[in-house]
Design a protein around this motif. Sequence first.
Motif, short mmCIF file in Angstrom:
data_model
loop_
_atom_site.label_atom_id
_atom_site.label_comp_id
_atom_site.label_asym_id
_atom_site.label_seq_id
_atom_site.Cartn_x
_atom_site.Cartn_y
_atom_site.Cartn_z
N LEU A 143 -7.87 -3.83 -23.80
CA LEU A 143 -7.22 -3.72 -22.50
C LEU A 143 -6.92 -2.27 -22.15
O LEU A 143 -7.08 -1.85 -21.00
N PHE A 144 -6.52 -1.49 -23.14
CA PHE A 144 -6.26 -0.07 -22.89
C PHE A 144 -7.55 0.62 -22.46
O PHE A 144 -7.56 1.40 -21.50
N ALA A 145 -8.65 0.32 -23.14
CA ALA A 145 -9.95 0.92 -22.80
C ALA A 145 -10.37 0.53 -21.39
O ALA A 145 -10.93 1.35 -20.65
N ARG A 146 -10.12 -0.71 -21.00
CA ARG A 146 -10.45 -1.15 -19.63
C ARG A 146 -9.65 -0.36 -18.60
O ARG A 146 -10.17 0.03 -17.55
N MET A 147 -8.36 -0.12 -18.90
CA MET A 147 -7.53 0.64 -17.97
C MET A 147 -8.02 2.08 -17.89
O MET A 147 -8.11 2.65 -16.81
N VAL A 148 -8.37 2.67 -19.02
CA VAL A 148 -8.88 4.05 -19.03
C VAL A 148 -10.16 4.14 -18.21
O VAL A 148 -10.40 5.14 -17.52
N ALA A 149 -10.99 3.10 -18.24
CA ALA A 149 -12.25 3.10 -17.48
C ALA A 149 -12.00 3.20 -15.98
O ALA A 149 -12.78 3.82 -15.26
N VAL A 150 -10.90 2.62 -15.50
CA VAL A 150 -10.61 2.68 -14.06
C VAL A 150 -9.62 3.78 -13.71
O VAL A 150 -9.56 4.22 -12.57
N ALA A 151 -8.84 4.22 -14.70
CA ALA A 151 -7.85 5.27 -14.47
C ALA A 151 -7.83 6.20 -15.69
O ALA A 151 -7.01 6.04 -16.60
N PRO A 152 -8.75 7.16 -15.73
CA PRO A 152 -8.90 8.03 -16.90
C PRO A 152 -7.64 8.80 -17.30
O PRO A 152 -7.52 9.23 -18.44
N GLY A 153 -6.70 8.94 -16.40
CA GLY A 153 -5.46 9.65 -16.73
C GLY A 153 -4.71 9.03 -17.89
O GLY A 153 -3.97 9.72 -18.60
N ARG A 156 0.85 -1.19 0.00
CA ARG A 156 0.00 0.00 0.00
C ARG A 156 0.88 1.25 0.00
O ARG A 156 1.90 1.28 0.69
N VAL A 157 0.45 2.24 -0.76
CA VAL A 157 1.16 3.52 -0.78
C VAL A 157 0.15 4.65 -0.69
O VAL A 157 -1.04 4.46 -0.95
N GLY A 158 0.63 5.82 -0.35
CA GLY A 158 -0.24 6.99 -0.28
C GLY A 158 0.04 7.92 -1.44
O GLY A 158 0.54 7.51 -2.48
N GLY A 159 -0.28 9.17 -1.22
CA GLY A 159 -0.01 10.17 -2.24
C GLY A 159 -0.83 9.94 -3.50
O GLY A 159 -1.97 9.45 -3.44
N MET A 160 -0.25 10.27 -4.63
CA MET A 160 -1.00 10.19 -5.89
C MET A 160 -1.37 8.77 -6.28
O MET A 160 -2.25 8.58 -7.11
N PHE A 161 -0.72 7.76 -5.69
CA PHE A 161 -1.04 6.36 -6.01
C PHE A 161 -1.92 5.69 -4.95
O PHE A 161 -2.16 4.49 -5.03
N GLU A 162 -2.39 6.46 -3.98
CA GLU A 162 -3.19 5.87 -2.91
C GLU A 162 -4.42 5.16 -3.49
O GLU A 162 -5.17 5.73 -4.29
N GLY A 163 -4.58 3.90 -3.12
CA GLY A 163 -5.72 3.11 -3.56
C GLY A 163 -5.55 2.49 -4.94
O GLY A 163 -6.35 1.66 -5.35
N ALA A 164 -4.52 2.89 -5.68
CA ALA A 164 -4.31 2.33 -7.03
C ALA A 164 -3.63 0.97 -6.91
O ALA A 164 -2.76 0.77 -6.06
N PRO A 165 -4.01 0.04 -7.77
CA PRO A 165 -3.33 -1.26 -7.76
C PRO A 165 -1.94 -1.11 -8.38
O PRO A 165 -1.81 -0.78 -9.56
#
Length: 141
Positions: free
Chosen positions: A105-115, A19-28
């Motif tokens: 796969l790219f579209a799936r990633m964009v759906a969870v991480a629009p950045g 687990r990490v915080g900051g801008m990656f908090e909660g990201a897998p």
Amino acid sequence: MPNDFNQQVIDEFRANEGRVGGMFEGAPLVLLTTTGAKSGRSTTSPVMYLKDDDRYVVIASNAGADVHPAWYHNLRATPAATAEIGTETFTVRAEIAEGEERDRLFARMVAVAPGFADYEAKTSRRIPVVVLHRTTAAEKP
């Protein structure tokens, strides 16, 4: 040698069971250790991943830079790598996704991480999608 920012993320990841915080908090996040294409040295990079059945998908966005990230070049040269997710460490074999699979796969990633869509819009290169397959002890990664 990872940059200071990456090293801080790696240290925090390992100290806090993935687990990490900051801008990656909660990201897998996966810590991906590759063999340097030129140096031959092991390098670890924190990378966001997407689970796809029994595979892990990572995007070589390099935050929208016009060059691929070093870990992508490393995996193209040597597809065997080590992945750390949470407290688990295992070996993987990388495969570059192409065509419809890459787009899906790219579209799936964009759906969870629009950045990732922003990164794609920022660069003229086609951002690679890499699929990581777990390998067993009997397999050579």
